[in-house]
Design an enzyme around this catalytic site. Structure first.
Site, PDB file in Angstrom:
ATOM      1  N   GLY A  54       0.879  -1.046   0.063  1.00 53.96           N
ATOM      2  CA  GLY A  54       0.012   0.020  -0.125  1.00 53.96           C
ATOM      3  C   GLY A  54       0.870   1.304   0.011  1.00 53.96           C
ATOM      4  O   GLY A  54       0.444   2.403  -0.849  1.00 53.96           O
ATOM      5  N   LEU A  84      -5.288  -5.189  -4.430  1.00 52.53           N
ATOM      6  CA  LEU A  84      -5.428  -4.256  -5.657  1.00 52.53           C
ATOM      7  C   LEU A  84      -6.408  -3.057  -5.522  1.00 52.53           C
ATOM      8  O   LEU A  84      -6.050  -2.068  -6.282  1.00 52.53           O
ATOM      9  CB  LEU A  84      -5.977  -5.090  -7.004  1.00 52.53           C
ATOM     10  CG  LEU A  84      -5.355  -6.099  -7.654  1.00 52.53           C
ATOM     11  CD1 LEU A  84      -5.898  -6.797  -8.700  1.00 52.53           C
ATOM     12  CD2 LEU A  84      -3.786  -5.950  -7.882  1.00 52.53           C
ATOM     13  N   GLN A  85      -6.843  -3.003  -4.332  1.00 54.15           N
ATOM     14  CA  GLN A  85      -7.697  -1.965  -3.923  1.00 54.15           C
ATOM     15  C   GLN A  85      -6.707  -0.835  -3.595  1.00 54.15           C
ATOM     16  O   GLN A  85      -7.427   0.376  -3.572  1.00 54.15           O
ATOM     17  CB  GLN A  85      -8.594  -2.464  -2.893  1.00 54.15           C
ATOM     18  CG  GLN A  85      -9.198  -1.480  -1.866  1.00 54.15           C
ATOM     19  CD  GLN A  85      -8.389  -1.478  -0.413  1.00 54.15           C
ATOM     20  OE1 GLN A  85      -7.270  -1.692  -0.382  1.00 54.15           O
ATOM     21  NE2 GLN A  85      -8.968  -0.875   0.403  1.00 54.15           N
ATOM     22  N   ARG A  86      -5.719  -0.920  -3.200  1.00 47.43           N
ATOM     23  CA  ARG A  86      -4.777   0.127  -2.840  1.00 47.43           C
ATOM     24  C   ARG A  86      -3.310   0.071  -3.309  1.00 47.43           C
ATOM     25  O   ARG A  86      -2.658   1.038  -3.379  1.00 47.43           O
ATOM     26  CB  ARG A  86      -4.710   0.089  -1.234  1.00 47.43           C
ATOM     27  CG  ARG A  86      -4.135  -1.179  -0.651  1.00 47.43           C
ATOM     28  CD  ARG A  86      -4.334  -1.175   0.796  1.00 47.43           C
ATOM     29  NE  ARG A  86      -3.562  -2.272   1.583  1.00 47.43           N
ATOM     30  CZ  ARG A  86      -4.201  -3.709   1.424  1.00 47.43           C
ATOM     31  NH1 ARG A  86      -5.133  -3.815   0.575  1.00 47.43           N
ATOM     32  NH2 ARG A  86      -3.573  -4.538   1.729  1.00 47.43           N
ATOM     33  N   LYS A  99       5.515  -9.693  -5.931  1.00 49.70           N
ATOM     34  CA  LYS A  99       5.103  -8.291  -5.841  1.00 49.70           C
ATOM     35  C   LYS A  99       6.247  -7.576  -6.734  1.00 49.70           C
ATOM     36  O   LYS A  99       6.172  -6.874  -7.276  1.00 49.70           O
ATOM     37  CB  LYS A  99       4.962  -7.974  -4.502  1.00 49.70           C
ATOM     38  CG  LYS A  99       3.531  -8.219  -4.193  1.00 49.70           C
ATOM     39  CD  LYS A  99       3.306  -7.424  -2.701  1.00 49.70           C
ATOM     40  CE  LYS A  99       1.893  -7.695  -2.187  1.00 49.70           C
ATOM     41  NZ  LYS A  99       1.564  -7.142  -1.171  1.00 49.70           N
ATOM     42  N   ASP A 143       4.615  -3.241   7.462  1.00 48.37           N
ATOM     43  CA  ASP A 143       3.294  -3.194   8.107  1.00 48.37           C
ATOM     44  C   ASP A 143       3.489  -3.858   9.420  1.00 48.37           C
ATOM     45  O   ASP A 143       2.364  -4.301  10.027  1.00 48.37           O
ATOM     46  CB  ASP A 143       2.109  -3.844   7.342  1.00 48.37           C
ATOM     47  CG  ASP A 143       2.272  -5.413   7.185  1.00 48.37           C
ATOM     48  OD1 ASP A 143       3.496  -5.678   7.513  1.00 48.37           O
ATOM     49  OD2 ASP A 143       1.548  -6.202   6.672  1.00 48.37           O
ATOM     50  N   CYS A 188      13.064   5.681  19.806  1.00 46.43           N
ATOM     51  CA  CYS A 188      12.930   6.772  20.820  1.00 46.43           C
ATOM     52  C   CYS A 188      11.421   7.034  20.858  1.00 46.43           C
ATOM     53  O   CYS A 188      10.685   7.521  21.876  1.00 46.43           O
ATOM     54  CB  CYS A 188      13.693   7.847  20.380  1.00 46.43           C
ATOM     55  SG  CYS A 188      15.546   7.709  20.618  1.00 46.43           S
ATOM     56  N   CYS A 202      -3.458  -3.818   8.143  1.00 47.76           N
ATOM     57  CA  CYS A 202      -4.584  -3.560   7.226  1.00 47.76           C
ATOM     58  C   CYS A 202      -5.480  -4.539   7.111  1.00 47.76           C
ATOM     59  O   CYS A 202      -6.717  -4.541   6.854  1.00 47.76           O
ATOM     60  CB  CYS A 202      -3.866  -3.072   5.746  1.00 47.76           C
ATOM     61  SG  CYS A 202      -3.060  -1.512   6.140  1.00 47.76           S
TER      62      CYS A 202
HETATM   63 ZN   LIG Z   1      16.513   6.221  19.408  1.00 51.09          ZN
END
Ligand SMILES: [Zn+2]
Length: 263
Positions: A54, A84-86, A99, A143, A188, A202
């Site tokens: 995505g 394929l939607q995104r 891919k 993701d 951090c 997703c």
């Molecule tokens: Zn750091």
């Protein structure tokens, strides 16, 4: 402003643009802030894109069109009909294919003047250093937090800026981890892996496709700025974008004492 510690600091000798490149990149060239020198920098740049999904789709489409000379696509997955939607770099007839192959073919049709390297591997702490080595900028379109942490650590160690994006439902976020000694890193910002229930992927939570396009396009823009040495990167800043009320929030974050990646 950050000017780049390594290859991005390079200016001369400048690559000469061909006649075709003068035409293809004409709308870049008339920008005073880009010009021939900037376009030559883009053509000489190497950008590693983690994930051809995505976020990776709009990132790679815009970077290819902009003439980033070498794109390295990293993804071990195959195209699925639900993608394929995104994931707009993949065409319907690519369902079932790797891919990286599908994306590389689309990018070659957009701009045959750039090189696309395919790495059909899942990024892990073991291979991350090798994958980001030699990159001018790394873009995170993954993701999951395990990949984000591994990438953060490898980019900090290699001194490469990392443009990180994330998505959920109708929201997206963006930050840039700079290699500067005083810059905070992704650990951090998120020292512990957040509760998976609060950060669903997703596949589980759903995503409005165009939201991925917005965040990925912002990542591409940030990447081009870094290569060109323009403006202010998202260093120590996390942007939160909400599509439903079209609002943008910015959270500033600092270096965390004792951070295991950048402390
Ligand atoms: Zn750091």
């Amino acid at each position: 402003m950050w000017r780049g510690a390594g290859r991005l600091g390079y200016i001369f000798p400048m690559r000469e643009l061909s006649e075709a490149e003068f035409h293809r990149y004409a709308r870049h060239l008339i920008l005073d802030e880009v010009g021939e020198e900037g376009q030559a920098r883009l053509l000489d740049a190497r950008v590693v894109v983690i994930g051809a999904g995505g976020l990776g789709a709009p990132v790679s489409l815009y970077l290819a069109a902009a003439g980033v000379g070498t794109l390295v696509l990293v993804d071990d997955d195959a195209v699925d009909l639900t993608n394929l939607q995104r994931q707009v770099v993949h065409m319907t007839d690519a369902v079932g294919r790797p891919k990286v192959d599908s994306a590389a073919e689309t990018l070659a049709r957009i701009n045959p003047g750039i090189a696309v390297e395919r790495v059909a591997e899942r990024l892990t702490p073991d291979n991350a250093g090798r994958i980001v080595a030699g990159a001018d900028v790394v873009v995170d379109g993954s993701d999951n937090f395990a990949t984000r942490y591994a990438l953060n650590d490898a980019c900090r160690a290699a001194g490469v800026p990392l443009v990180a994006g994330a998505l959920s439902r109708f929201e997206g976020q963006l930050t840039t981890v700079m290699p500067d000694a005083d810059a905070p890193c992704y650990r951090c910002l998120f020292p512990e892996t957040p509760d998976p229930e609060l950060t669903p992927r997703c596949e589980e939570a759903g995503i409005l496709g165009a939201v991925a396009g917005v965040i990925g396009t912002l990542q591409a823009t940030e990447t081009l700025k870094l290569i060109l040495g323009l403006g202010e990167p998202m260093k120590g800043r996390l942007m939160l974008w909400d599509a439903l009320d079209m609002s943008v929030q910015e959270i500033r974050y600092k270096k965390r004492p004792g951070c295991r990646a950048c402390g």
